[in-house]
Design a protein around this motif. Structure first.
Motif, PDB file in Angstrom:
ATOM      1  N   PRO A  66       0.822  -1.225   0.000  1.00  0.00           N
ATOM      2  CA  PRO A  66       0.000   0.000   0.000  1.00  0.00           C
ATOM      3  C   PRO A  66       0.855   1.274   0.000  1.00  0.00           C
ATOM      4  CG  PRO A  66      -0.938  -1.626   1.491  1.00  0.00           C
ATOM      5  CD  PRO A  66       0.421  -2.164   1.064  1.00  0.00           C
ATOM      6  N   ALA A  67       1.994   1.218   0.681  1.00  0.00           N
ATOM      7  CA  ALA A  67       2.888   2.376   0.736  1.00  0.00           C
ATOM      8  C   ALA A  67       3.670   2.543  -0.559  1.00  0.00           C
ATOM      9  CB  ALA A  67       3.857   2.233   1.919  1.00  0.00           C
ATOM     10  N   THR A  70       1.382   3.705  -3.430  1.00  0.00           N
ATOM     11  CA  THR A  70       1.032   5.120  -3.246  1.00  0.00           C
ATOM     12  C   THR A  70       2.212   6.018  -3.595  1.00  0.00           C
ATOM     13  OG1 THR A  70      -0.631   4.640  -1.553  1.00  0.00           O
ATOM     14  CG2 THR A  70       0.340   6.846  -1.519  1.00  0.00           C
ATOM     15  N   TRP A  71       3.412   5.622  -3.162  1.00  0.00           N
ATOM     16  CA  TRP A  71       4.588   6.448  -3.462  1.00  0.00           C
ATOM     17  C   TRP A  71       4.788   6.563  -4.980  1.00  0.00           C
ATOM     18  CZ3 TRP A  71       9.104   6.311  -6.140  1.00  0.00           C
ATOM     19  CH2 TRP A  71      10.009   7.344  -5.892  1.00  0.00           C
ATOM     20  N   GLN A  74       2.292   8.937  -6.420  1.00  0.00           N
ATOM     21  CA  GLN A  74       2.560  10.341  -6.088  1.00  0.00           C
ATOM     22  C   GLN A  74       3.816  10.862  -6.782  1.00  0.00           C
ATOM     23  OE1 GLN A  74       2.191  10.630  -1.673  1.00  0.00           O
ATOM     24  NE2 GLN A  74       0.195  11.511  -2.132  1.00  0.00           N
ATOM     25  N   THR A  84      -4.965  10.264  -5.971  1.00  0.00           N
ATOM     26  CA  THR A  84      -4.390  10.870  -4.761  1.00  0.00           C
ATOM     27  C   THR A  84      -4.888  12.295  -4.510  1.00  0.00           C
ATOM     28  OG1 THR A  84      -2.484  11.498  -6.087  1.00  0.00           O
ATOM     29  CG2 THR A  84      -2.286   9.476  -4.819  1.00  0.00           C
ATOM     30  N   ASP A  86      -8.075  13.286  -4.426  1.00  0.00           N
ATOM     31  CA  ASP A  86      -9.435  13.299  -3.863  1.00  0.00           C
ATOM     32  C   ASP A  86      -9.407  12.433  -2.610  1.00  0.00           C
ATOM     33  OD1 ASP A  86     -12.005  12.194  -3.206  1.00  0.00           O
ATOM     34  OD2 ASP A  86     -12.756  12.727  -5.193  1.00  0.00           O
ATOM     35  N   PHE A  88     -11.469  11.157  -0.434  1.00  0.00           N
ATOM     36  CA  PHE A  88     -12.329   9.974  -0.287  1.00  0.00           C
ATOM     37  C   PHE A  88     -11.952   8.890  -1.293  1.00  0.00           C
ATOM     38  CE2 PHE A  88     -16.133   7.403  -1.107  1.00  0.00           C
ATOM     39  CZ  PHE A  88     -16.312   6.873   0.163  1.00  0.00           C
ATOM     40  N   PHE A  90      -9.117   8.453  -2.692  1.00  0.00           N
ATOM     41  CA  PHE A  90      -7.818   7.919  -2.279  1.00  0.00           C
ATOM     42  C   PHE A  90      -7.989   6.952  -1.108  1.00  0.00           C
ATOM     43  CE2 PHE A  90      -3.673   8.740   0.081  1.00  0.00           C
ATOM     44  CZ  PHE A  90      -2.966   7.809  -0.661  1.00  0.00           C
ATOM     45  N   ALA A  91      -8.896   7.274  -0.177  1.00  0.00           N
ATOM     46  CA  ALA A  91      -9.154   6.364   0.948  1.00  0.00           C
ATOM     47  C   ALA A  91      -9.696   5.031   0.444  1.00  0.00           C
ATOM     48  CB  ALA A  91     -10.129   7.001   1.947  1.00  0.00           C
ATOM     49  N   LYS A  92     -10.549   5.065  -0.577  1.00  0.00           N
ATOM     50  CA  LYS A  92     -11.075   3.807  -1.134  1.00  0.00           C
ATOM     51  C   LYS A  92      -9.945   3.000  -1.803  1.00  0.00           C
ATOM     52  CE  LYS A  92     -15.109   2.962  -0.832  1.00  0.00           C
ATOM     53  NZ  LYS A  92     -15.853   2.361   0.317  1.00  0.00           N
ATOM     54  N   LEU A  94      -6.733   3.151  -0.948  1.00  0.00           N
ATOM     55  CA  LEU A  94      -5.916   2.614   0.148  1.00  0.00           C
ATOM     56  C   LEU A  94      -6.622   1.476   0.864  1.00  0.00           C
ATOM     57  CD1 LEU A  94      -4.244   5.532   2.130  1.00  0.00           C
ATOM     58  CD2 LEU A  94      -3.124   3.711   0.819  1.00  0.00           C
ATOM     59  N   SER A  95      -7.930   1.612   1.065  1.00  0.00           N
ATOM     60  CA  SER A  95      -8.705   0.577   1.744  1.00  0.00           C
ATOM     61  C   SER A  95      -8.646  -0.724   0.955  1.00  0.00           C
ATOM     62  CB  SER A  95     -10.154   1.038   1.912  1.00  0.00           C
ATOM     63  OG  SER A  95     -10.940   0.005   2.472  1.00  0.00           O
ATOM     64  N   ALA A  98      -4.975  -2.077   1.215  1.00  0.00           N
ATOM     65  CA  ALA A  98      -4.688  -2.576   2.567  1.00  0.00           C
ATOM     66  C   ALA A  98      -5.488  -3.844   2.849  1.00  0.00           C
ATOM     67  CB  ALA A  98      -4.993  -1.504   3.611  1.00  0.00           C
TER      68      ALA A  98
ATOM     69  N   SER B  63     -13.226   1.335   5.223  1.00  0.00           N
ATOM     70  CA  SER B  63     -12.708   0.284   6.105  1.00  0.00           C
ATOM     71  C   SER B  63     -11.187   0.255   6.003  1.00  0.00           C
ATOM     72  CB  SER B  63     -13.284  -1.084   5.708  1.00  0.00           C
ATOM     73  OG  SER B  63     -12.866  -1.433   4.410  1.00  0.00           O
ATOM     74  N   GLU B  64     -10.566  -0.478   6.887  1.00  0.00           N
ATOM     75  CA  GLU B  64      -9.109  -0.696   6.935  1.00  0.00           C
ATOM     76  C   GLU B  64      -8.387   0.513   7.555  1.00  0.00           C
ATOM     77  OE1 GLU B  64      -7.883  -3.610   6.348  1.00  0.00           O
ATOM     78  OE2 GLU B  64      -9.638  -4.473   5.376  1.00  0.00           O
ATOM     79  N   ALA B  67      -6.255   3.181   5.646  1.00  0.00           N
ATOM     80  CA  ALA B  67      -7.087   4.103   4.872  1.00  0.00           C
ATOM     81  C   ALA B  67      -7.837   5.081   5.770  1.00  0.00           C
ATOM     82  CB  ALA B  67      -8.075   3.313   4.023  1.00  0.00           C
ATOM     83  N   TRP B  71      -7.366   9.086   5.903  1.00  0.00           N
ATOM     84  CA  TRP B  71      -8.496   9.978   5.609  1.00  0.00           C
ATOM     85  C   TRP B  71      -8.651  11.014   6.723  1.00  0.00           C
ATOM     86  CZ3 TRP B  71     -12.942  11.794   7.720  1.00  0.00           C
ATOM     87  CH2 TRP B  71     -13.805  12.483   6.866  1.00  0.00           C
ATOM     88  N   ALA B  91       4.941   7.884   2.757  1.00  0.00           N
ATOM     89  CA  ALA B  91       5.141   6.464   2.460  1.00  0.00           C
ATOM     90  C   ALA B  91       5.627   5.710   3.692  1.00  0.00           C
ATOM     91  CB  ALA B  91       6.124   6.287   1.305  1.00  0.00           C
ATOM     92  N   LEU B  94       2.592   5.247   5.882  1.00  0.00           N
ATOM     93  CA  LEU B  94       1.731   4.192   5.336  1.00  0.00           C
ATOM     94  C   LEU B  94       2.366   2.821   5.504  1.00  0.00           C
ATOM     95  CD1 LEU B  94       0.172   5.339   1.945  1.00  0.00           C
ATOM     96  CD2 LEU B  94      -1.011   4.762   4.082  1.00  0.00           C
TER      97      LEU B  94
END
Lengths: 205, 205
Positions: A66-67, A70-71, A74, A84, A86, A88, A90-92, A94-95, A98, B63-64, B67, B71, B91, B94
Protein backbone atom coordinates in the motif's frame (compact mmCIF):
# COMPACT_ATOMS: atom_id res chain seq x y z
CA UNK A 1 17.92 5.44 -9.80
CA UNK A 2 15.04 3.57 -8.19
CA UNK A 3 15.68 -0.06 -7.31
CA UNK A 4 12.91 -2.62 -6.80
CA UNK A 5 13.67 -5.90 -5.08
CA UNK A 6 11.24 -8.55 -6.34
CA UNK A 7 10.67 -12.27 -6.72
CA UNK A 8 8.93 -13.62 -9.84
CA UNK A 9 5.14 -13.80 -9.45
CA UNK A 10 5.32 -12.62 -5.82
CA UNK A 11 3.22 -9.65 -4.71
CA UNK A 12 6.16 -7.51 -5.87
CA UNK A 13 4.65 -7.96 -9.33
CA UNK A 14 2.25 -5.10 -8.50
CA UNK A 15 4.86 -2.35 -7.90
CA UNK A 16 6.95 -3.80 -10.74
CA UNK A 17 3.98 -3.15 -13.05
CA UNK A 18 3.49 0.21 -11.33
CA UNK A 19 7.02 1.39 -12.10
CA UNK A 20 6.58 0.35 -15.72
CA UNK A 21 3.18 2.09 -15.97
CA UNK A 22 4.82 5.22 -14.52
CA UNK A 23 7.59 5.17 -17.11
CA UNK A 24 10.05 5.27 -14.23
CA UNK A 25 13.79 4.80 -14.62
CA UNK A 26 14.38 1.81 -12.33
CA UNK A 27 16.44 -1.31 -11.79
CA UNK A 28 14.60 -4.53 -10.91
CA UNK A 29 16.66 -6.82 -8.66
CA UNK A 30 15.50 -10.43 -8.48
CA UNK A 31 15.72 -12.32 -5.18
CA UNK A 32 15.61 -16.11 -5.13
CA UNK A 33 13.29 -16.76 -2.19
CA UNK A 34 13.75 -20.53 -2.32
CA UNK A 35 17.50 -19.99 -1.95
CA UNK A 36 16.82 -17.68 0.99
CA UNK A 37 18.31 -14.54 -0.57
CA UNK A 38 15.72 -12.45 1.31
CA UNK A 39 17.55 -13.41 4.51
CA UNK A 40 21.01 -12.33 3.33
CA UNK A 41 22.48 -9.80 5.81
CA UNK A 42 22.80 -7.13 3.11
CA UNK A 43 19.10 -7.40 2.31
CA UNK A 44 17.98 -7.60 5.95
CA UNK A 45 19.87 -4.35 6.55
CA UNK A 46 17.54 -2.74 4.00
CA UNK A 47 14.38 -4.64 4.99
CA UNK A 48 14.50 -6.35 8.41
CA UNK A 49 11.24 -8.15 7.56
CA UNK A 50 13.07 -10.21 4.90
CA UNK A 51 10.23 -9.88 2.41
CA UNK A 52 9.64 -8.51 -1.05
CA UNK A 53 8.78 -6.01 -2.43
CA UNK A 54 11.17 -3.32 -1.32
CA UNK A 55 11.58 -0.07 -3.24
CA UNK A 56 14.78 1.91 -2.74
CA UNK A 57 14.22 5.61 -3.39
CA UNK A 58 16.72 8.46 -3.24
CA UNK A 59 15.46 9.14 0.32
CA UNK A 60 15.53 5.53 1.51
CA UNK A 61 13.71 2.18 1.35
CA UNK A 62 9.94 1.67 1.39
CA UNK A 63 8.28 -1.67 2.24
CA UNK A 64 4.61 -2.77 2.12
CA UNK A 65 2.60 -2.60 -1.07
CA UNK A 66 0.00 0.00 0.00
CA UNK A 67 2.89 2.38 0.74
CA UNK A 68 4.99 1.53 -2.33
CA UNK A 69 2.06 1.77 -4.75
CA UNK A 70 1.03 5.12 -3.25
CA UNK A 71 4.59 6.45 -3.46
CA UNK A 72 4.83 5.48 -7.15
CA UNK A 73 1.48 7.15 -7.87
CA UNK A 74 2.56 10.34 -6.09
CA UNK A 75 6.03 10.41 -7.66
CA UNK A 76 4.60 10.11 -11.21
CA UNK A 77 1.34 12.06 -11.04
CA UNK A 78 1.09 12.40 -14.82
CA UNK A 79 0.63 8.61 -15.08
CA UNK A 80 -2.58 8.86 -12.99
CA UNK A 81 -2.02 5.60 -11.12
CA UNK A 82 -4.12 6.42 -8.03
CA UNK A 83 -6.71 9.11 -7.19
CA UNK A 84 -4.39 10.87 -4.76
CA UNK A 85 -6.01 14.26 -5.30
CA UNK A 86 -9.44 13.30 -3.86
CA UNK A 87 -9.33 12.33 -0.17
CA UNK A 88 -12.33 9.97 -0.29
CA UNK A 89 -11.37 8.28 -3.57
CA UNK A 90 -7.82 7.92 -2.28
CA UNK A 91 -9.15 6.36 0.95
CA UNK A 92 -11.08 3.81 -1.13
CA UNK A 93 -7.86 3.05 -3.08
CA UNK A 94 -5.92 2.61 0.15
CA UNK A 95 -8.70 0.58 1.74
CA UNK A 96 -8.75 -1.81 -1.20
CA UNK A 97 -4.96 -2.21 -1.23
CA UNK A 98 -4.69 -2.58 2.57
CA UNK A 99 -7.51 -5.13 2.47
CA UNK A 100 -5.61 -7.23 -0.07
CA UNK A 101 -2.44 -7.00 2.02
CA UNK A 102 -3.97 -7.96 5.38
CA UNK A 103 -6.72 -10.21 3.98
CA UNK A 104 -6.40 -12.34 0.88
CA UNK A 105 -2.59 -12.29 0.87
CA UNK A 106 -2.56 -13.61 4.44
CA UNK A 107 -5.07 -16.32 3.54
CA UNK A 108 -2.97 -17.43 0.54
CA UNK A 109 0.08 -17.51 2.81
CA UNK A 110 -1.60 -20.15 4.96
CA UNK A 111 -1.44 -22.45 1.94
CA UNK A 112 2.07 -21.46 0.83
CA UNK A 113 3.86 -20.76 4.13
CA UNK A 114 1.89 -22.48 6.91
CA UNK A 115 5.10 -22.91 8.93
CA UNK A 116 4.92 -19.20 9.78
CA UNK A 117 2.06 -19.95 12.16
CA UNK A 118 2.64 -23.49 13.38
CA UNK A 119 5.59 -25.81 13.87
CA UNK A 120 3.31 -28.87 13.81
CA UNK A 121 2.94 -30.73 10.51
CA UNK A 122 -0.65 -31.83 11.13
CA UNK A 123 -1.63 -28.26 12.01
CA UNK A 124 0.13 -26.95 8.88
CA UNK A 125 -1.90 -29.42 6.81
CA UNK A 126 -5.06 -28.14 8.49
CA UNK A 127 -4.17 -24.54 7.57
CA UNK A 128 -3.52 -25.54 3.95
CA UNK A 129 -6.84 -27.39 3.82
CA UNK A 130 -8.87 -24.36 4.96
CA UNK A 131 -7.01 -21.75 2.88
CA UNK A 132 -9.03 -22.21 -0.35
CA UNK A 133 -12.33 -21.54 1.47
CA UNK A 134 -10.90 -18.33 2.99
CA UNK A 135 -9.47 -17.21 -0.36
CA UNK A 136 -12.83 -17.89 -2.05
CA UNK A 137 -14.64 -15.84 0.61
CA UNK A 138 -12.18 -13.00 0.05
CA UNK A 139 -12.73 -13.04 -3.71
CA UNK A 140 -16.49 -12.92 -3.08
CA UNK A 141 -16.01 -9.80 -0.94
CA UNK A 142 -13.68 -8.26 -3.53
CA UNK A 143 -16.20 -9.02 -6.30
CA UNK A 144 -18.69 -6.87 -4.38
CA UNK A 145 -16.17 -4.04 -3.98
CA UNK A 146 -15.33 -3.63 -7.69
CA UNK A 147 -17.15 -0.74 -9.31
CA UNK A 148 -16.20 -1.86 -12.81
CA UNK A 149 -14.69 -2.01 -15.24
CA UNK A 150 -11.72 -1.29 -12.97
CA UNK A 151 -11.64 -1.63 -9.19
CA UNK A 152 -12.33 2.05 -8.55
CA UNK A 153 -14.58 2.60 -11.60
CA UNK A 154 -13.78 3.92 -15.05
CA UNK A 155 -10.10 4.59 -14.45
CA UNK A 156 -7.23 2.12 -14.11
CA UNK A 157 -5.22 2.38 -10.89
CA UNK A 158 -2.51 0.35 -9.20
CA UNK A 159 -5.28 -1.30 -7.15
CA UNK A 160 -5.99 -3.21 -10.37
CA UNK A 161 -2.36 -4.26 -10.75
CA UNK A 162 -2.33 -5.42 -7.12
CA UNK A 163 -5.52 -7.46 -7.56
CA UNK A 164 -4.00 -8.96 -10.74
CA UNK A 165 -1.37 -10.72 -8.59
CA UNK A 166 -3.93 -12.54 -6.48
CA UNK A 167 -5.99 -13.63 -9.48
CA UNK A 168 -2.83 -15.26 -10.87
CA UNK A 169 -2.41 -17.11 -7.56
CA UNK A 170 -6.12 -17.85 -7.22
CA UNK A 171 -6.38 -19.62 -10.57
CA UNK A 172 -4.48 -22.55 -9.08
CA UNK A 173 -6.63 -22.71 -5.95
CA UNK A 174 -10.27 -21.72 -6.55
CA UNK A 175 -12.77 -21.57 -9.41
CA UNK A 176 -12.27 -17.99 -10.61
CA UNK A 177 -15.24 -17.99 -12.99
CA UNK A 178 -17.40 -17.34 -9.92
CA UNK A 179 -15.99 -13.79 -9.85
CA UNK A 180 -16.67 -12.16 -13.23
CA UNK A 181 -15.84 -8.58 -12.16
CA UNK A 182 -12.54 -9.77 -10.68
CA UNK A 183 -11.74 -11.65 -13.89
CA UNK A 184 -12.65 -8.59 -16.00
CA UNK A 185 -10.10 -6.55 -14.02
CA UNK A 186 -7.53 -9.32 -14.50
CA UNK A 187 -8.13 -9.46 -18.23
CA UNK A 188 -7.97 -5.67 -18.61
CA UNK A 189 -4.68 -5.53 -16.69
CA UNK A 190 -3.20 -8.49 -18.59
CA UNK A 191 -3.35 -6.77 -21.99
CA UNK A 192 -1.72 -3.51 -20.93
CA UNK A 193 1.75 -2.99 -22.45
CA UNK A 194 3.34 -2.36 -19.04
CA UNK A 195 1.95 -5.62 -17.68
CA UNK A 196 3.11 -7.59 -20.71
CA UNK A 197 6.62 -6.18 -20.47
CA UNK A 198 6.89 -6.95 -16.74
CA UNK A 199 5.54 -10.49 -17.10
CA UNK A 200 8.21 -11.07 -19.75
CA UNK A 201 10.92 -9.49 -17.58
CA UNK A 202 9.95 -11.74 -14.64
CA UNK A 203 10.02 -14.81 -16.91
CA UNK A 204 6.26 -15.38 -16.59
CA UNK A 205 5.13 -14.81 -20.19
CA UNK B 1 -21.75 13.81 10.97
CA UNK B 2 -19.00 11.20 10.91
CA UNK B 3 -19.85 7.86 12.46
CA UNK B 4 -17.22 5.38 13.71
CA UNK B 5 -18.19 1.78 14.38
CA UNK B 6 -15.88 0.37 17.04
CA UNK B 7 -15.49 -2.33 19.66
CA UNK B 8 -13.77 -1.55 22.97
CA UNK B 9 -10.00 -2.13 22.85
CA UNK B 10 -10.19 -3.46 19.26
CA UNK B 11 -7.94 -1.91 16.60
CA UNK B 12 -10.76 0.63 16.13
CA UNK B 13 -9.20 2.33 19.14
CA UNK B 14 -6.67 3.94 16.76
CA UNK B 15 -9.14 5.86 14.54
CA UNK B 16 -11.25 6.61 17.64
CA UNK B 17 -8.22 8.37 19.09
CA UNK B 18 -7.58 9.91 15.66
CA UNK B 19 -11.03 11.52 15.48
CA UNK B 20 -10.58 12.91 18.98
CA UNK B 21 -7.09 14.24 18.15
CA UNK B 22 -8.59 15.88 15.06
CA UNK B 23 -11.30 17.60 17.06
CA UNK B 24 -13.82 16.02 14.70
CA UNK B 25 -17.57 16.07 15.22
CA UNK B 26 -18.36 12.35 15.27
CA UNK B 27 -20.58 9.69 16.74
CA UNK B 28 -18.93 6.52 18.09
CA UNK B 29 -21.15 3.44 17.70
CA UNK B 30 -20.18 0.45 19.82
CA UNK B 31 -20.54 -3.07 18.40
CA UNK B 32 -20.65 -6.07 20.72
CA UNK B 33 -18.41 -8.53 18.86
CA UNK B 34 -19.08 -11.37 21.30
CA UNK B 35 -22.81 -10.99 20.61
CA UNK B 36 -22.04 -11.04 16.87
CA UNK B 37 -23.34 -7.53 16.11
CA UNK B 38 -20.68 -7.20 13.39
CA UNK B 39 -22.60 -9.85 11.44
CA UNK B 40 -25.98 -8.08 11.64
CA UNK B 41 -27.37 -7.56 8.10
CA UNK B 42 -27.51 -3.78 8.56
CA UNK B 43 -23.81 -3.70 9.41
CA UNK B 44 -22.76 -6.16 6.70
CA UNK B 45 -24.50 -3.91 4.18
CA UNK B 46 -22.05 -1.17 5.23
CA UNK B 47 -19.01 -3.43 5.68
CA UNK B 48 -19.27 -6.89 4.07
CA UNK B 49 -16.10 -7.93 5.91
CA UNK B 50 -17.97 -7.80 9.23
CA UNK B 51 -15.08 -6.15 11.02
CA UNK B 52 -14.34 -2.96 12.91
CA UNK B 53 -13.35 -0.20 12.45
CA UNK B 54 -15.63 1.35 9.86
CA UNK B 55 -15.82 5.11 9.36
CA UNK B 56 -18.93 6.51 7.68
CA UNK B 57 -18.16 9.78 5.90
CA UNK B 58 -20.51 12.04 3.97
CA UNK B 59 -19.29 10.32 0.77
CA UNK B 60 -19.57 6.75 2.08
CA UNK B 61 -17.91 4.14 4.31
CA UNK B 62 -14.17 3.51 4.66
CA UNK B 63 -12.71 0.28 6.10
CA UNK B 64 -9.11 -0.70 6.93
CA UNK B 65 -7.02 1.32 9.39
CA UNK B 66 -4.31 2.55 6.99
CA UNK B 67 -7.09 4.10 4.87
CA UNK B 68 -9.17 5.45 7.76
CA UNK B 69 -6.19 6.97 9.57
CA UNK B 70 -5.02 8.62 6.33
CA UNK B 71 -8.50 9.98 5.61
CA UNK B 72 -8.71 11.51 9.10
CA UNK B 73 -5.28 13.11 8.69
CA UNK B 74 -6.22 14.55 5.29
CA UNK B 75 -9.65 15.76 6.43
CA UNK B 76 -8.18 17.63 9.41
CA UNK B 77 -4.82 18.88 8.14
CA UNK B 78 -4.47 21.48 10.89
CA UNK B 79 -4.22 18.66 13.45
CA UNK B 80 -1.04 17.39 11.72
CA UNK B 81 -1.79 13.71 12.28
CA UNK B 82 0.28 12.33 9.37
CA UNK B 83 3.00 13.80 7.10
CA UNK B 84 0.72 13.77 4.05
CA UNK B 85 2.51 16.69 2.41
CA UNK B 86 5.86 14.87 1.93
CA UNK B 87 5.64 11.81 -0.37
CA UNK B 88 8.52 9.90 1.24
CA UNK B 89 7.53 10.66 4.84
CA UNK B 90 3.94 9.75 3.99
CA UNK B 91 5.14 6.46 2.46
CA UNK B 92 6.96 5.66 5.71
CA UNK B 93 3.75 6.44 7.65
CA UNK B 94 1.73 4.19 5.34
CA UNK B 95 4.37 1.47 5.40
CA UNK B 96 4.35 1.42 9.19
CA UNK B 97 0.54 1.32 9.40
CA UNK B 98 0.18 -1.30 6.64
CA UNK B 99 2.87 -3.39 8.34
CA UNK B 100 0.91 -3.36 11.62
CA UNK B 101 -2.29 -4.32 9.78
CA UNK B 102 -0.87 -7.23 7.77
CA UNK B 103 1.77 -8.27 10.29
CA UNK B 104 1.41 -8.00 14.06
CA UNK B 105 -2.39 -7.75 13.97
CA UNK B 106 -2.55 -11.00 11.98
CA UNK B 107 -0.18 -12.68 14.41
CA UNK B 108 -2.27 -11.59 17.40
CA UNK B 109 -5.36 -12.90 15.61
CA UNK B 110 -3.86 -16.40 15.59
CA UNK B 111 -4.08 -16.31 19.38
CA UNK B 112 -7.51 -14.66 19.58
CA UNK B 113 -9.33 -16.08 16.53
CA UNK B 114 -7.50 -19.24 15.45
CA UNK B 115 -10.75 -20.65 14.07
CA UNK B 116 -10.40 -18.30 11.11
CA UNK B 117 -7.62 -20.50 9.77
CA UNK B 118 -8.40 -24.00 11.00
CA UNK B 119 -11.47 -25.98 12.02
CA UNK B 120 -9.35 -28.44 13.98
CA UNK B 121 -9.01 -27.88 17.73
CA UNK B 122 -5.51 -29.30 18.00
CA UNK B 123 -4.36 -27.09 15.11
CA UNK B 124 -5.98 -24.06 16.72
CA UNK B 125 -4.06 -24.81 19.90
CA UNK B 126 -0.87 -25.02 17.85
CA UNK B 127 -1.56 -21.57 16.33
CA UNK B 128 -2.20 -20.07 19.78
CA UNK B 129 1.02 -21.62 21.07
CA UNK B 130 3.19 -20.07 18.35
CA UNK B 131 1.51 -16.63 18.34
CA UNK B 132 3.56 -15.09 21.20
CA UNK B 133 6.85 -15.86 19.40
CA UNK B 134 5.57 -14.23 16.20
CA UNK B 135 4.26 -11.20 18.11
CA UNK B 136 7.59 -10.85 19.92
CA UNK B 137 9.46 -11.00 16.59
CA UNK B 138 7.16 -8.30 15.21
CA UNK B 139 7.78 -6.03 18.21
CA UNK B 140 11.54 -6.52 17.71
CA UNK B 141 11.18 -5.37 14.10
CA UNK B 142 8.98 -2.44 15.13
CA UNK B 143 11.50 -1.44 17.82
CA UNK B 144 14.06 -1.08 15.03
CA UNK B 145 11.69 1.03 12.92
CA UNK B 146 10.93 3.67 15.55
CA UNK B 147 12.93 6.84 15.05
CA UNK B 148 11.97 8.19 18.48
CA UNK B 149 10.51 9.66 20.49
CA UNK B 150 7.56 8.97 18.18
CA UNK B 151 7.37 6.35 15.41
CA UNK B 152 8.26 8.82 12.65
CA UNK B 153 10.57 11.01 14.74
CA UNK B 154 9.91 14.24 16.61
CA UNK B 155 6.26 14.57 15.67
CA UNK B 156 3.27 12.57 16.88
CA UNK B 157 1.22 10.89 14.15
CA UNK B 158 -1.61 8.38 14.03
CA UNK B 159 1.02 5.67 13.48
CA UNK B 160 1.67 6.15 17.20
CA UNK B 161 -2.01 5.75 18.09
CA UNK B 162 -2.14 2.58 15.97
CA UNK B 163 0.94 1.10 17.64
CA UNK B 164 -0.60 1.97 21.03
CA UNK B 165 -3.36 -0.59 20.39
CA UNK B 166 -0.94 -3.46 19.90
CA UNK B 167 1.11 -2.56 22.96
CA UNK B 168 -2.10 -2.81 25.01
CA UNK B 169 -2.67 -6.29 23.56
CA UNK B 170 0.98 -7.27 23.81
CA UNK B 171 1.22 -6.59 27.54
CA UNK B 172 -0.86 -9.71 28.14
CA UNK B 173 1.23 -11.90 25.84
CA UNK B 174 4.92 -10.93 25.77
CA UNK B 175 7.47 -9.16 27.97
CA UNK B 176 7.17 -5.59 26.69
CA UNK B 177 10.19 -4.26 28.62
CA UNK B 178 12.33 -5.77 25.83
CA UNK B 179 11.11 -2.97 23.55
CA UNK B 180 11.93 0.37 25.21
CA UNK B 181 11.26 2.55 22.14
CA UNK B 182 7.89 0.86 21.65
CA UNK B 183 7.04 1.43 25.30
CA UNK B 184 8.15 5.07 25.09
CA UNK B 185 5.68 5.59 22.23
CA UNK B 186 2.97 3.86 24.27
CA UNK B 187 3.64 6.02 27.31
CA UNK B 188 3.66 9.23 25.24
CA UNK B 189 0.36 8.32 23.59
CA UNK B 190 -1.23 7.26 26.88
CA UNK B 191 -0.93 10.69 28.49
CA UNK B 192 -2.41 12.69 25.61
CA UNK B 193 -5.82 14.21 26.43
CA UNK B 194 -7.43 12.68 23.32
CA UNK B 195 -6.24 9.20 24.31
CA UNK B 196 -7.44 9.60 27.89
CA UNK B 197 -10.88 10.74 26.75
CA UNK B 198 -11.26 7.85 24.29
CA UNK B 199 -10.09 5.23 26.81
CA UNK B 200 -12.73 6.56 29.20
CA UNK B 201 -15.39 6.57 26.46
CA UNK B 202 -14.60 2.95 25.57
CA UNK B 203 -14.78 1.94 29.24
CA UNK B 204 -11.07 1.11 29.42
CA UNK B 205 -9.86 3.72 31.91
Amino acid sequence: MLKLFYAPNACSLAPHIGLEEAGADYEAVRLDLKAGEQRNPDYLALNPKGRVPLLITDKGPISENPAILTWIAQAYPEAKLAPTGDAFAFAKFLSFCAGLSSGIHVNFAHAFRASRWSDDEAAQASLKAKAPANVAADFKTIEGQIKGPFVLGQDYSLADAYLFVFVRWGKNMVEMSAYPKVMAVHDAVAVRPATRKVLADEGLA
